[in-house]
Write a protein that holds these residues in place. Structure first.
Motif, PDB file in Angstrom:
ATOM      1  N   ARG A   1     -18.523  -5.699  74.579  1.00  0.00           N
ATOM      2  CA  ARG A   1     -19.734  -6.525  74.538  1.00  0.00           C
ATOM      3  C   ARG A   1     -19.482  -7.875  73.883  1.00  0.00           C
ATOM      4  O   ARG A   1     -20.184  -8.834  74.128  1.00  0.00           O
ATOM      5  N   ALA A   2     -18.526  -7.946  72.939  1.00  0.00           N
ATOM      6  CA  ALA A   2     -18.275  -9.195  72.221  1.00  0.00           C
ATOM      7  C   ALA A   2     -17.106  -9.919  72.845  1.00  0.00           C
ATOM      8  O   ALA A   2     -16.088  -9.328  73.170  1.00  0.00           O
ATOM      9  N   GLY A   3     -17.268 -11.246  72.956  1.00  0.00           N
ATOM     10  CA  GLY A   3     -16.234 -12.020  73.624  1.00  0.00           C
ATOM     11  C   GLY A   3     -14.923 -12.001  72.877  1.00  0.00           C
ATOM     12  O   GLY A   3     -13.854 -11.945  73.465  1.00  0.00           O
ATOM     13  N   MET A   4     -14.944 -12.045  71.553  1.00  0.00           N
ATOM     14  CA  MET A   4     -13.712 -12.102  70.788  1.00  0.00           C
ATOM     15  C   MET A   4     -13.172 -10.697  70.487  1.00  0.00           C
ATOM     16  O   MET A   4     -12.123 -10.553  69.878  1.00  0.00           O
TER      17      MET A   4
ATOM     18  N   VAL B   1     -22.890 -12.597  62.360  1.00  0.00           N
ATOM     19  CA  VAL B   1     -23.769 -13.560  63.043  1.00  0.00           C
ATOM     20  C   VAL B   1     -23.612 -13.427  64.553  1.00  0.00           C
ATOM     21  O   VAL B   1     -24.580 -13.535  65.310  1.00  0.00           O
ATOM     22  N   GLU B   2     -22.389 -13.174  65.003  1.00  0.00           N
ATOM     23  CA  GLU B   2     -22.151 -12.968  66.432  1.00  0.00           C
ATOM     24  C   GLU B   2     -22.941 -11.762  66.941  1.00  0.00           C
ATOM     25  O   GLU B   2     -23.476 -11.783  68.059  1.00  0.00           O
ATOM     26  N   ASN B   3     -23.057 -10.746  66.124  1.00  0.00           N
ATOM     27  CA  ASN B   3     -23.845  -9.558  66.496  1.00  0.00           C
ATOM     28  C   ASN B   3     -25.305  -9.937  66.736  1.00  0.00           C
ATOM     29  O   ASN B   3     -25.937  -9.449  67.666  1.00  0.00           O
TER      30      ASN B   3
ATOM     31  N   ASP C   1     -32.202 -11.572  61.570  1.00  0.00           N
ATOM     32  CA  ASP C   1     -32.601 -12.297  62.775  1.00  0.00           C
ATOM     33  C   ASP C   1     -33.947 -11.770  63.248  1.00  0.00           C
ATOM     34  O   ASP C   1     -34.406 -10.715  62.802  1.00  0.00           O
ATOM     35  N   ASN C   2     -34.584 -12.518  64.144  1.00  0.00           N
ATOM     36  CA  ASN C   2     -35.875 -12.116  64.701  1.00  0.00           C
ATOM     37  C   ASN C   2     -35.750 -11.785  66.183  1.00  0.00           C
ATOM     38  O   ASN C   2     -36.659 -12.043  66.967  1.00  0.00           O
ATOM     39  N   GLY C   3     -34.606 -11.213  66.566  1.00  0.00           N
ATOM     40  CA  GLY C   3     -34.343 -10.915  67.967  1.00  0.00           C
ATOM     41  C   GLY C   3     -35.044  -9.651  68.443  1.00  0.00           C
ATOM     42  O   GLY C   3     -35.996  -9.156  67.828  1.00  0.00           O
ATOM     43  N   ALA C   4     -34.526  -9.112  69.551  1.00  0.00           N
ATOM     44  CA  ALA C   4     -35.161  -7.945  70.192  1.00  0.00           C
ATOM     45  C   ALA C   4     -34.924  -6.657  69.437  1.00  0.00           C
ATOM     46  O   ALA C   4     -35.596  -5.658  69.691  1.00  0.00           O
TER      47      ALA C   4
ATOM     48  N   TYR D   1     -25.671 -11.712  70.137  1.00  0.00           N
ATOM     49  CA  TYR D   1     -25.434 -10.881  71.308  1.00  0.00           C
ATOM     50  C   TYR D   1     -26.498  -9.806  71.515  1.00  0.00           C
ATOM     51  O   TYR D   1     -26.447  -9.084  72.498  1.00  0.00           O
ATOM     52  N   HIS D   2     -27.402  -9.651  70.596  1.00  0.00           N
ATOM     53  CA  HIS D   2     -28.374  -8.556  70.720  1.00  0.00           C
ATOM     54  C   HIS D   2     -29.808  -9.076  70.644  1.00  0.00           C
ATOM     55  O   HIS D   2     -30.517  -8.852  69.668  1.00  0.00           O
ATOM     56  N   GLY D   3     -30.196  -9.838  71.637  1.00  0.00           N
ATOM     57  CA  GLY D   3     -31.617 -10.122  71.855  1.00  0.00           C
ATOM     58  C   GLY D   3     -32.126 -11.418  71.307  1.00  0.00           C
ATOM     59  O   GLY D   3     -33.329 -11.685  71.366  1.00  0.00           O
ATOM     60  N   LEU D   4     -31.296 -12.334  70.817  1.00  0.00           N
ATOM     61  CA  LEU D   4     -31.797 -13.608  70.309  1.00  0.00           C
ATOM     62  C   LEU D   4     -32.042 -14.554  71.488  1.00  0.00           C
ATOM     63  O   LEU D   4     -31.208 -14.679  72.388  1.00  0.00           O
ATOM     64  N   ASP D   5     -33.220 -15.211  71.524  1.00  0.00           N
ATOM     65  CA  ASP D   5     -33.550 -16.119  72.631  1.00  0.00           C
ATOM     66  C   ASP D   5     -34.140 -17.400  72.057  1.00  0.00           C
ATOM     67  O   ASP D   5     -33.952 -17.704  70.870  1.00  0.00           O
ATOM     68  N   ASP D   6     -34.862 -18.185  72.912  1.00  0.00           N
ATOM     69  CA  ASP D   6     -35.463 -19.440  72.433  1.00  0.00           C
ATOM     70  C   ASP D   6     -36.329 -19.187  71.225  1.00  0.00           C
ATOM     71  O   ASP D   6     -37.040 -18.176  71.141  1.00  0.00           O
TER      72      ASP D   6
END
Length: 579
Positions: A532-535, A479-481, A509-512, A484-489
């Motif tokens: 790229r990932a915080g954790m 889910v973190e992926n 997801d419906n991201g970029a 971090y890869h293009g999910l917005d409003d």
């Protein structure tokens, strides 16, 4: 280096197996080769005598058969040509004017002809032939339209009779080869009258195929002048040509470039020639050579078998010993029982197995120590994190937020506290889907508070799958992926856990979207994900976790389309809690 030194060095490098085989082959084949050489000289002389006598004997029988056939034609033609009952009736027929008289004489002559042919079974087509107008009378059977006496091959001609060599019958109902004769008939009214008679050729053909020698031979029939009247090899020796091998009228044998030939001359002057190709002539010798080669191969095989048996007793245990050394060099210390049935090798192999067992034990001890060291490093890292200290501190922050009425901070601290407790828990690394979903919900609560955009998360799980066991901490990185890869409003993440022969977990997801290169980097290059990932934990961690727990029985696939979103699917074997 001198040649003798080179040869000596080459012999010294020869393996034990090759030396054994070479000695056995040499000791077997040298006497055999000497025996073959002496027997070849003897059999060559015997075969030459046998072949020549067989060919000459067959030629005599063929010549006698042809002479008898021609004598029979001569005898029958005399009955039909000279003055006698048939001759007188033919003369009367030629002079008769009245139809009735000609019809009566026709019946009488045909009756006489049928009587003559009946008493001579080998006689075929019989008729009177008139050369000037090429007409014929009183034929016993139908005559072919292509009949032309001038095209027939002549064997011999003397005393008013001409013999024609084997040719296709002029009987329109017969396509067999025949012999024929043409004898002049003395008629006062006609000077061109002849009697034409055909005789069967089957008896002579059966003699041509009488024995094994003639089956490989072809035959020619030569007339009195050496011209070919009949040929079984028309491409090489065409009919109506001179026989090229005949340099003397009385020559009985000779050879051409490809054939040996033998000739038998008849009392009437014509001759029969038997042609045998040089390859067929040497067939008996070639057959003997093939037999000798077969024996040679047999003796070679026997010597190789004996050599192999000796190699099996001596060389094969050495090869097995070498194989075991290679297995040990590749860190394979499994004990293999080998029986060579040779006491010396048994003792050597026993000592080697004992040495290998000691090395394996030392290797296992070193491996165990290294594993303990790695476990201690991980445990040290976990204690450095000190989760109890974090939990107590977060509990204090939680109660301060409650006392001051900070509900948002309270929700944030509570979710973070539960998430850290789940992720940093020591001991068992296996959880249920229920626990993974609860941890994921806490993680999503933190992320929704942290980010300044809204996204929708939908989780669908079959109730019967909530107690299925899976490795701990595999849903949050996926889910973190997505975040971090293009999910917005107005972004949407769908988590679905279902059963389709295997356990299937899908995150959509419906991201970029993610490019193929980025997907490859996330799966294979751990450092990229950490940046790229915080954790610092991502797809590569999940992939390695699945490989470690399921030993290749689980799969992780990532598919993405730029501008439309990404789909990650995990397929796992189904294990219930406690399994």
């Amino acid at each position: 280096m001198k040649p003798d030194h080179k040869r000596k060095s080459r012999i010294e490098r020869m393996t034990l197996k090759n030396r054994i085989l070479l000695l056995f082959v040499a000791s077997t084949l040298i006497p055999f080769i000497c025996t073959c050489y002496l027997s070849y000289k003897t059999i060559n002389s015997i075969l030459n005598t046998k072949l020549q006598s067989g060919i000459q004997g067959n030629l005599k029988q063929v010549t006698l058969s042809l002479e008898n056939s021609l004598n029979n034609l001569n005898h029958v033609s005399q009955q039909l040509a000279f003055e006698g009952n048939i001759g007188q009736q033919l003369e009367q027929f030629m002079m008769a004017d009245q139809p009735y008289e000609r019809s009566y004489l026709t019946d009488q002559i045909k009756y006489q002809l049928n009587l003559v042919t009946f008493t001579n079974p080998n006689i075929g087509l019989t008729m009177y032939y008139f050369h000037n107008d090429r007409s014929f009378l009183f034929e016993t059977t139908g005559v072919k339209e292509s009949f032309n006496i001038d095209r027939l091959p002549v064997i011999a001609s003397y005393y008013g009779i001409t013999y024609y060599g084997p040719h296709l019958s002029n009987d329109q109902f017969n396509n067999q080869y025949v012999l024929s004769a043409l004898r002049k008939v003395e008629l006062p009214e006609r000077e061109d009258a002849y009697v034409y008679i055909e005789s069967g050729f089957k008896l002579t053909q059966s003699i041509l195929d009488l024995d094994g020698v003639s089956k490989n031979a072809n035959h020619l029939i030569l007339d009195n002048n050496g011209r070919i009247s009949y040929s079984e090899l028309k491409d090489v020796f065409p009919e109506n040509t001179m026989f090229p091998g005949l340099t003397s009228p009385s020559l009985g044998s000779g050879e051409t470039s490809e054939y040996y030939w033998y000739r038998q001359i008849s009392n009437q002057g014509w001759s029969v020639v038997s042609l045998i190709s040089k390859a067929d002539y040497n067939r008996e010798k070639n057959r003997w050579i093939v037999q000798m080669l077969a024996l040679f191969l047999l003796f070679t095989l026997v010597s190789l078998v004996f050599g192999w048996l000796l190699w099996k007793m001596v060389y094969r245990p050495l090869a097995r010993f070498n194989k075991e050394m290679k297995r040990m060099a590749n860190s394979n210390f499994d004990a293999v029982t080998m029986q060579s049935r040779i006491p010396e090798f048994e003792m050597l192999l026993t000592q080697f197995q004992h040495m290998k067992s000691q090395i394996a034990q030392l290797y296992l001890e070193v491996q165990t120590k290294e594993k303990r060291r790695a476990d201690l490093e991980i445990e040290k890292l976990l204690y450095q994190i000190n989760p109890h200290f974090l939990m107590n501190t977060l509990d204090t922050a939680h109660w301060l937020a409650v006392m001051n009425g900070q509900e948002e901070i309270d929700r944030l601290v509570t979710s973070l506290n539960k998430l850290l407790y789940y992720n940093l828990r020591k001991g068992n690394q296996v959880a249920t889907i229920r626990e993974e979903i609860d941890s994921l919900k806490h993680y999503l609560t933190l992320q929704q508070i942290r980010y300044n955009f809204q996204f929708d998360v939908r989780i669908r799980v079959d109730d019967e799958l909530l107690d299925v066991s899976i490795p701990r901490f595999i849903l949050q990185p996926l889910v973190e992926n997505a975040l971090y890869h293009g999910l917005d409003d107005e972004g949407r993440i769908e988590v679905e856990v279902s059963k389709n022969e295997r356990l299937e977990i899908a995150i959509q997801d419906n991201g970029a979207g993610i490019s193929e290169e980025t997907i490859s980097a996330l799966l294979e290059q751990e450092q990229v994900e950490r940046q790229r990932a915080g954790m610092g934990i991502g797809l590569n961690y999940v992939k390695r976790m699945l490989e470690s727990y399921y030993d290749g029985n689980a799969s992780l696939t990532v598919s993405s389309e730029m501008g439309k979103g990404t789909r990650i699917v995990i397929r796992l074997p189904i294990h219930r809690e406690g399994e």
